[in-house]
Design an enzyme around this catalytic site. Structure first.
Site, short mmCIF file in Angstrom:
data_model
loop_
_atom_site.label_atom_id
_atom_site.label_comp_id
_atom_site.label_asym_id
_atom_site.label_seq_id
_atom_site.Cartn_x
_atom_site.Cartn_y
_atom_site.Cartn_z
N GLY A 1 6.30 -1.99 6.52
CA GLY A 1 7.65 -2.59 6.60
C GLY A 1 8.73 -1.55 7.44
N GLU A 2 9.74 -2.01 7.72
CA GLU A 2 10.86 -1.48 8.66
C GLU A 2 11.98 -0.96 7.46
OE1 GLU A 2 11.96 0.03 11.36
OE2 GLU A 2 13.62 0.41 10.26
N CYS B 1 6.31 -7.17 7.58
CA CYS B 1 7.24 -6.36 8.35
C CYS B 1 7.46 -7.85 9.43
CB CYS B 1 6.98 -5.30 9.21
SG CYS B 1 8.29 -4.59 10.32
N SER C 1 10.24 5.64 16.26
CA SER C 1 9.05 5.00 16.91
C SER C 1 9.46 4.66 18.34
CB SER C 1 8.55 3.91 15.94
OG SER C 1 8.29 4.27 14.82
N LEU C 2 9.03 5.61 19.46
CA LEU C 2 9.56 5.32 20.73
C LEU C 2 8.61 4.45 21.56
CD1 LEU C 2 12.11 5.66 22.28
CD2 LEU C 2 11.06 7.81 22.96
N HIS C 3 7.47 5.16 21.71
CA HIS C 3 5.96 4.31 21.97
C HIS C 3 6.22 4.13 23.69
CE1 HIS C 3 5.01 4.46 17.88
NE2 HIS C 3 5.80 3.49 17.59
N GLU D 1 0.95 -1.23 0.16
CA GLU D 1 -0.05 0.09 -0.02
C GLU D 1 0.83 1.21 0.07
OE1 GLU D 1 -3.59 -2.35 2.45
OE2 GLU D 1 -3.00 -0.31 3.17
N CYS E 1 0.61 -3.10 15.79
CA CYS E 1 0.79 -2.43 14.29
C CYS E 1 0.14 -3.56 13.23
CB CYS E 1 2.12 -2.28 14.12
SG CYS E 1 2.36 -1.97 12.10
N CYS F 1 -1.96 5.53 9.80
CA CYS F 1 -0.82 4.80 10.34
C CYS F 1 -1.05 3.59 11.19
CB CYS F 1 -0.43 5.69 11.69
SG CYS F 1 0.25 7.43 11.12
N SER G 1 11.27 6.84 8.69
CA SER G 1 10.86 6.25 10.10
C SER G 1 11.29 5.01 10.58
CB SER G 1 9.34 6.24 10.22
OG SER G 1 8.90 5.91 11.62
N CYS H 1 3.30 8.58 1.62
CA CYS H 1 3.81 7.65 2.42
C CYS H 1 3.95 6.30 2.01
CB CYS H 1 2.63 7.48 3.67
SG CYS H 1 3.09 6.14 4.99
N CYS I 1 5.63 -5.45 16.04
CA CYS I 1 5.26 -4.59 16.97
C CYS I 1 3.98 -4.84 17.28
CB CYS I 1 5.23 -2.88 16.77
SG CYS I 1 6.95 -2.68 16.28
N ASN J 1 -4.87 3.61 15.76
CA ASN J 1 -5.55 3.43 14.87
C ASN J 1 -5.99 1.95 14.97
OD1 ASN J 1 -5.90 5.88 13.37
ND2 ASN J 1 -3.71 5.52 12.76
N1 SAH Z 1 8.67 0.56 10.48
C1 SAH Z 1 8.70 1.78 10.59
C2 SAH Z 1 7.73 2.65 9.74
C3 SAH Z 1 6.37 2.36 9.55
S1 SAH Z 1 5.26 2.52 10.71
C4 SAH Z 1 8.62 2.36 12.23
O1 SAH Z 1 8.01 1.49 12.76
O2 SAH Z 1 8.81 3.30 12.61
C5 SAH Z 1 4.78 4.00 10.80
C6 SAH Z 1 4.47 4.84 12.39
O3 SAH Z 1 2.93 4.39 12.72
C7 SAH Z 1 5.32 4.18 13.46
O4 SAH Z 1 5.70 5.20 14.16
C8 SAH Z 1 4.33 3.07 13.76
O5 SAH Z 1 4.83 2.52 15.52
C9 SAH Z 1 3.11 3.67 13.94
N2 SAH Z 1 2.08 2.86 13.94
C10 SAH Z 1 2.03 1.46 13.82
N3 SAH Z 1 0.85 0.69 14.23
C11 SAH Z 1 0.03 1.86 14.42
C12 SAH Z 1 -1.37 1.82 14.78
N4 SAH Z 1 -2.10 0.77 14.85
N5 SAH Z 1 -1.84 3.15 15.17
C13 SAH Z 1 -1.32 4.18 15.14
N6 SAH Z 1 0.24 4.40 14.86
C14 SAH Z 1 0.67 2.92 14.48
FE1 SF4 Z 2 7.17 -3.17 11.45
FE2 SF4 Z 2 6.95 -0.39 12.00
FE3 SF4 Z 2 4.84 -1.87 12.17
FE4 SF4 Z 2 6.76 -2.29 13.91
S1 SF4 Z 2 5.59 -0.41 13.58
S2 SF4 Z 2 5.81 -3.86 13.08
S3 SF4 Z 2 8.86 -1.91 12.78
S4 SF4 Z 2 5.91 -1.51 10.37
#
Ligand code: SAH
Ligand code: SF4
Length: 374
Positions: A174-175, A121, A228-230, A101, A128, A348, A206, A114, A125, A305
């Site tokens: 993806g990462e 991936c 992506s810290l979280h 996508e 995600c 996202c 990212s 984007c 996480c 989301n």
């Molecule tokens: N893999 C990379 C880039 C893709 S994800 C990364 O993890 O940074 C892009 C962003 O969306 C990241 O910050 C990720 O943590 C966030 N993200 C993933 N799942 C999400 C969700 N369900 N709701 C909101 N943000 C999310």
């Molecule tokens: Fe992969 Fe980024 Fe999703 Fe983590 S947040 S699973 S690194 S795409």
């Protein structure tokens, strides 16, 4: 008749130096590579016959040995807020077809694309949708830059000739740092003045925190970095972002500050997805502020989301607002990202594509191998 059928070289995704080498191997002058770059990226042309300032015999040679092969669009959807999402068909690692996508987010004065860097991936996480799909394969440089090429073609230009895509973020599926070489080539084409000529501040990568690759990127390319810290502590981050077990927060932050110093960057953006009752408490905001205060750092709070099957819920708006205020009071710049395109699952973390036939499913020791190999 020659029994071996050789695939024609795809010029899409070749960096300027790679294209120069190819052009030299075909016996043409180096400036032909620059002309090709302009045709392919600036003018969005894929047909050598229309590249009218190339010598006729050179065009004939190109037709015989090369092509500009772009990914195929399966479908496109437009959200109520104007966000557009394309599904692109990709051959999978073991032949089965996959879908990735690409999302375009229009805003006043700018348009952000984007893009995805992998099919699925492996980093798993827990919040995600992409991670929950597992991993199939890395995208090639052609497939990564091809998303920009296609979106440019589909969106056209503004009537005044201005470009529609002003920013590119590697925040799709993806990462990106786990697909280092191909992502680097694609970013070089985004920055190349004969490519998309985007300023380095308008291309953002990212990452979930592949520390060795952040150091490598600091030497190789000059783009904006988002991390992506979280979570403000390792115990929680280990659970949300499992790569943290290998590269904990202190190591990750040291890599970020090194990146800024080396790249003369303005700041690192820290993404923080707001999960109800998990990472959105006032004490966590204070801890986060203490980690980042005094550094060139911004926090971007992303309301979670939702997607089918997830156990998480989005934090209430009031909790997100309070968290932001506490960060600001703690001396750290913070903004809240407005969810875009969630009615078409384009926001996202909602990108799932169609990752069938996973060669690599989820984390465990596999993840570590994957991260190190890149
Ligand atoms: N893999 C990379 C880039 C893709 S994800 C990364 O993890 O940074 C892009 C962003 O969306 C990241 O910050 C990720 O943590 C966030 N993200 C993933 N799942 C999400 C969700 N369900 N709701 C909101 N943000 C999310
Ligand atoms: Fe992969 Fe980024 Fe999703 Fe983590 S947040 S699973 S690194 S795409």
């Amino acid at each position: 008749m020659n029994a071996t059928v050789r695939e024609r070289s795809n010029l899409l995704g070749l960096t300027r130096s790679e294209l120069e080498a190819l052009v030299a191997a075909l016996g043409a002058k180096p400036y032909r590579a620059r002309q090709l770059l302009k045709w392919i990226y600036r003018r969005g042309e894929a047909d050598f016959a229309r590249m009218t300032d190339l010598a006729k015999d050179f065009r004939a040679t190109l037709v015989a040995v090369a092509e500009v092969r772009v990914p195929e669009i399966v479908s496109s959807r437009v959200s109520a807020d104007g966000t557009r999402k394309w599904l692109l068909r990709m051959p999978g690692a073991t032949g089965a077809e996959q879908v990735i996508e690409t999302v375009f987010i229009p805003e006043p004065g700018r348009g952000t694309l984007c893009i995805s860097s992998q099919i699925g991936c492996a980093l798993d996480c827990s919040f995600c949708a992409t991670g929950q799909q597992g991993f199939n394969r890395n995208l090639t440089a052609a497939e990564i830059i091809g998303q920009v090429w296609l979106a440019n073609r589909e969106l056209g230009r503004e009537p005044d000739g201005d470009r529609v895509i002003t920013n590119v973020v590697l925040m799709g599926m993806g990462e990106p740092l786990a697909n280092y070489r191909n992502v680097l080539a694609a970013m070089q084409l985004m920055l190349d003045d004969l490519g998309y000529d985007l300023s380095r501040r308008r291309v953002t990568l990212s990452t979930s925190g592949l520390v060795p690759q952040i150091y490598r990127l600091a030497e190789d390319c000059n783009v904006a970095l988002a991390v992506s810290l979280h979570a403000p502590d390792d115990r929680l981050r280990d659970e949300l972002v499992p790569i943290n077990r290998r590269h904990p927060i202190a190591e990750l932050l040291a890599a970020c500050w090194h990146y800024l110093e080396r790249q003369n960057g303005r700041s690192v953006t820290f993404e923080y997805t707001m999960l109800d009752g998990v990472n959105d408490q006032p004490h966590q905001a204070r801890e986060l502020a203490a980690l980042l205060r005094g550094h060139e750092a911004k926090v971007n709070l992303i309301p979670f989301n939702t997607f089918p099957g997830t156990r998480y819920r989005r934090s209430p708006a009031a909790a997100i607002g309070k968290f932001r205020d506490l960060l600001v009071q703690g001396g750290v710049m913070a903004t809240v990202r407005r969810p875009r395109g969630d009615d078409i699952d384009a926001a996202c973390g909602q990108l799932r594509g169609l990752v069938l036939d996973r060669t690599q499913v989820r984390l465990g020791s596999k993840l570590v191998r994957l991260a190190v190999r890149a």
